[in-house]
Design a protein around this motif. Structure first.
Motif, PDB file in Angstrom:
ATOM      1  N   TRP A 139      22.960 -12.741  16.853  1.00  0.00           N
ATOM      2  CA  TRP A 139      21.671 -13.386  16.588  1.00  0.00           C
ATOM      3  C   TRP A 139      21.504 -13.713  15.106  1.00  0.00           C
ATOM      4  O   TRP A 139      20.948 -14.751  14.729  1.00  0.00           O
ATOM      5  CB  TRP A 139      20.529 -12.507  17.063  1.00  0.00           C
ATOM      6  CG  TRP A 139      19.285 -13.280  17.323  1.00  0.00           C
ATOM      7  CD1 TRP A 139      18.201 -13.441  16.499  1.00  0.00           C
ATOM      8  CD2 TRP A 139      18.998 -14.049  18.494  1.00  0.00           C
ATOM      9  NE1 TRP A 139      17.263 -14.248  17.080  1.00  0.00           N
ATOM     10  CE2 TRP A 139      17.724 -14.637  18.309  1.00  0.00           C
ATOM     11  CE3 TRP A 139      19.679 -14.300  19.673  1.00  0.00           C
ATOM     12  CZ2 TRP A 139      17.137 -15.461  19.263  1.00  0.00           C
ATOM     13  CZ3 TRP A 139      19.092 -15.112  20.630  1.00  0.00           C
ATOM     14  CH2 TRP A 139      17.840 -15.676  20.418  1.00  0.00           C
ATOM     15  N   LEU A 181      18.140 -10.497  24.394  1.00  0.00           N
ATOM     16  CA  LEU A 181      19.592 -10.460  24.312  1.00  0.00           C
ATOM     17  C   LEU A 181      20.088  -9.021  24.263  1.00  0.00           C
ATOM     18  O   LEU A 181      21.054  -8.656  24.959  1.00  0.00           O
ATOM     19  CB  LEU A 181      20.076 -11.235  23.084  1.00  0.00           C
ATOM     20  CG  LEU A 181      21.593 -11.299  22.875  1.00  0.00           C
ATOM     21  CD1 LEU A 181      22.272 -12.007  24.056  1.00  0.00           C
ATOM     22  CD2 LEU A 181      21.922 -12.013  21.564  1.00  0.00           C
ATOM     23  N   ALA A 231      24.766  -7.684  19.621  1.00  0.00           N
ATOM     24  CA  ALA A 231      23.681  -8.639  19.867  1.00  0.00           C
ATOM     25  C   ALA A 231      22.988  -9.008  18.559  1.00  0.00           C
ATOM     26  O   ALA A 231      22.687 -10.186  18.302  1.00  0.00           O
ATOM     27  CB  ALA A 231      22.676  -8.043  20.852  1.00  0.00           C
TER      28      ALA A 231
END
Length: 769
Positions: free
Chosen positions: A86, A231, A82
């Motif tokens: 990102w 997320l 994640a």
């Protein structure tokens, strides 16, 4: 009219050294008006139910493994992934682009986007994606290609360029031509320093095709978070409780991998490793167990494509060539390649090789029979078929011992780190809590499950797939096969690690095991720390371990002899060989595998780990086999057969001694009495310098033990053990004690001097592992 390019990202989560982005930013001839980078969270490999907020059932089955039914991606890697996704999103935004995050199989995500964009009168001109190895990955690529062809959309599959040497420069035209032995492959591509291609620059701001603002939404029932924390939560929450009874994080233990995912963190780590001399010292520190600095910890970044192997190589070149002022104060700056940087390149090439093996053997990477099996998973010779133990009753032979139920219990304890084998349990618990464990520990864990316990190695490979933050499909599965003896290890089943001896070698004070297995933190003797079942009843009670399952029911007992340290400097060490179970045999010290005895001499190890003597072979090291040889000069002449041997190392010694040797009749080896050894020099670049002076009295009973001719003479000797082997005390020798015979003749270990050894490179490994 728009002409949109959809660029699918998977394990290429970076903006720098990205061939697709470089191609788009360096020329306008591509003809695309807009670029939509897309990252799909594939439900085959990661659990996506956390993206559903209204309680609706996921349209996809749970992402679990086939053999052990474990989550395909556990909480540690889910968080790292994640963060990596990102980070590339934020970096693209600084370049006036962006990233479309979606849930679904790649071809489903592309279909939704193409249909949605067409509804807005946009044209999707092409879909690009980078080729990756893996059965599922290839299936995804095929499905995307089929969809694009049906829609009249151009499809291009790009070369994966995150590896050390580009496939186009070295890959055999016929995949079958790839050597099955790594050393053969490595020699064919050396010198490694000259092989990688140049690194591609990061695109300048505003040079990529424009990003679209009005993008078709995610298909229900999934919702895409707009914050990193959300997320992470969506990916981690479904898989957080993967173990029914999770042990508490030990007080005082620290993660060796506290690093955040993403390209930015990868570059920061790379610079730090050079500036801190971690790269320079890598060869001597790589077998460490504790802390963040003993290895590079770049493997997780390499696995997700946050950094490329050639970027690492390029940074090393700048340090070695003295062309980057950031490294000007680092020892060795501008002095060319050193042992540490050469070892890094060696490991990076190993990752290349594991992927090429995956490319060659394809689905056989996941078969129980491994590379050595047939296409259908069977064996050419059924008589040589390994009898893997399984917890599945319908698959187990009727005479399987232990029973499937017991095997299930053993696997559960293996996963939870309660086997009673200190090094194994410490590694497994570190993995549970942090998603990381060292390469040295991984080798021992894999060997313990596959070789000592004889259990289907795929349970271990799938457990690692779930928990490792640096999981890479090729490296993980190929390395498990390697250690299990069904891969491309030329020694196959013969390579066995003794986790007790390995603990004495690499956890000399027991700090690692005590940190992660706090139950043994109060245990005094290392032999008991490393194998709790050896505790006496009184000592177990004093340590608070009375009735503990690691003592009352260890999943495996390994016979191992431990020598007591002399109480005073002038005390004489007494070497005693303990009785060994005739059914117990193992290459480096006393364990049986599948009940098949293999003759091996006992190992004798100091309880303080200050002196290690092993007259047998060590499985983690390269072997030269049993040899004739022995100590050079016990003040006498003897003829005998040296036993064991196979340590590679570098050690110089010189000394003088008066001694006597006497052989008498038939029987055991007798005893050896030594005065202390004085070590005068520290380790220096792989060489241990020492001198020794003392008297030795050796009495042997039997032919070939210490000789049969009574002889007494002063003598002097010297020798060098270099890429050779050490043998037993039997052998040809004359003159003084002298230390070591030349290569290939064997040599006896000197009391209190531990030879440095070049370790076999096994998995992951993965650079930083």
């Amino acid at each position: 009219m728009t002409n949109i390019l959809l660029l699918i990202l998977r394990r290429d989560l970076r903006v720098s050294d990205n061939p697709a982005l470089h191609r788009l930013s360096s020329s306008s001839s591509h003809g695309f008006t807009n670029l939509l980078p897309v990252y799909p969270f594939s439900p085959n490999q990661i659990e996506v139910s956390g993206f559903i907020k209204d309680g609706t059932k996921s349209p996809y089955p749970e992402a679990r493994s086939q053999t052990g039914n474990y989550w395909r991606c556990g909480p540690h890697r889910a968080k790292f992934l994640a963060e990596s996704v990102w980070n590339v999103k934020e970096t693209l935004e600084t370049l006036e682009s962006g990233l479309v995050i979606r849930v679904g199989k790649p071809h489903e995500v592309i279909e939704t986007l193409v249909d949605g964009l067409k509804a807005q009168n946009h044209k999707v001109g092409a879909v690009w994606m980078v080729s990756h190895e893996g059965t599922e990955e290839k299936r995804d690529e095929k499905d995307v290609a089929i969809f694009c062809k049906a829609q009249g959309v151009e499809f291009e599959l790009l070369t994966d360029e995150k590896y050390f040497i580009d496939d186009r420069d070295i890959s055999p035209e016929n995949q079958k031509d790839l050597p099955d032995i790594y050393t053969t492959y490595r020699k064919s591509v050396e010198p490694l320093r000259e092989k990688p291609r140049a690194v591609l620059p990061i695109p300048a701001k505003g040079t990529l095709p424009a990003f679209l603002e009005n993008i078709p939404p995610q298909k229900a029932p999934f919702e895409i978070p707009d914050r990193l924390e959300e997320l992470v939560g969506a990916l981690v929450s479904p898989v957080r409780h993967f173990l029914p009874s999770m042990p508490a994080f030990p007080e005082g233990a620290d993660s060796a991998h506290p690093f955040k995912g993403g390209e930015t963190s990868a570059q920061e780590r790379l610079v730090h490793l050079i500036q801190s001399e971690g790269m320079k010292n890598y060869k001597t520190t790589r077998n460490g167990l504790i802390g963040t600095e003993f290895s590079t910890k770049l493997s997780a970044y390499l696995a997700q494509g946050c950094v490329t192997a050639r970027q690492i190589h390029h940074a090393l070149l700048e340090y070695e060539n003295g062309t980057d002022d950031r490294f000007k104060d680092v020892d060795g700056y501008g002095e060319g390649q050193n042992d540490g940087t050469a070892a890094i390149r060696f490991e990076l090439l190993w990752r290349d090789y594991m992927r090429l093996c995956h490319q060659k053997f394809k689905h056989r990477l996941f078969r129980l029979a491994g590379f050595k099996g047939e296409e259908d998973g069977g064996y050419k010779d059924d008589e040589k078929k390994p009898k893997w133990k399984t917890p599945v009753k319908k698959d187990a032979p009727e005479d399987q011992d232990p029973t499937p139920e017991r095997v299930r219990e053993i696997i559960d304890r293996f996963n939870a780190g309660t086997t009673g084998m200190g090094l194994i349990d410490a590694s497994q618990r570190e993995l549970l809590h942090t998603g990381y464990t060292s390469n040295r520990a991984r080798q021992n864990v894999a060997s313990f499950l596959a070789k000592h316990l004889g259990i289907d190695w795929r349970y271990g490979a799938e457990w690692y797939e779930m928990l490792l933050v640096d999981y890479d499909v090729s490296s993980n599965w190929a390395n498990w096969q390697y250690v299990a003896g069904v891969g491309n290890d030329p020694r196959g089943e013969a390579r066995i690690f003794n986790p007790i001896k390995q603990a004495f070698d690499y956890d000399k004070e027991g700090k690692y095991v005590r940190s992660w297995v706090p139950e043994v933190s109060k245990v005094e003797k290392l032999e008991n720390v490393f194998q709790a079942c050896t505790l006496s009843e009184d000592d177990a009670k004093a340590a608070g371990l009375e009735g503990n399952i690691m003592i009352t029911d260890p999943v495996k007992r390994i016979e191992f002899s431990v020598e007591g340290k002399p109480a005073r400097p002038n005390s004489r060490a007494f070497y005693r060989r303990r009785h060994r179970d005739p059914k117990s045999s193992q290459e480096d010290g006393g364990a049986s595998v599948d009940g098949k005895p293999k003759p091996a001499p006992a190992a004798i190890v100091s309880s303080t780990a200050s002196s290690i003597i092993n007259t047998g072979s060590e499985s983690s090291e390269k072997q030269t086999g049993h040899r004739r040889g022995g100590s050079e000069g016990y003040g006498g002449r003897g003829r005998g057969r040296g036993v064991g041997g196979g340590t590679r190392g570098y050690q110089r010694g010189s000394g003088s001694a008066r001694g006597s040797t006497r052989g008498r009749g038939m029987g055991g080896p007798g005893i050896t009495v030594h005065t202390p050894v004085h070590v005068h020099a520290p380790q220096e670049g792989g060489t241990v310098a020492f001198s020794h002076r003392g008297t030795h009295s050796v009495r042997g009973r039997g032919r070939g033990d210490y000789g049969s001719l009574p002889h007494q003479t002063p003598g002097h000797g010297h020798g060098r053990l270099s890429q050779g082997s050490r043998g037993g005390y039997g052998g040809r020798g004359r003159g003084g004690y002298g230390g070591y015979t030349p290569a290939d003749q064997g040599a006896a270990y000197v009391h209190n001097v531990v030879a440095q050894r070049e370790q076999a490179v096994i998995p992951p490994p993965q650079t930083g592992a």
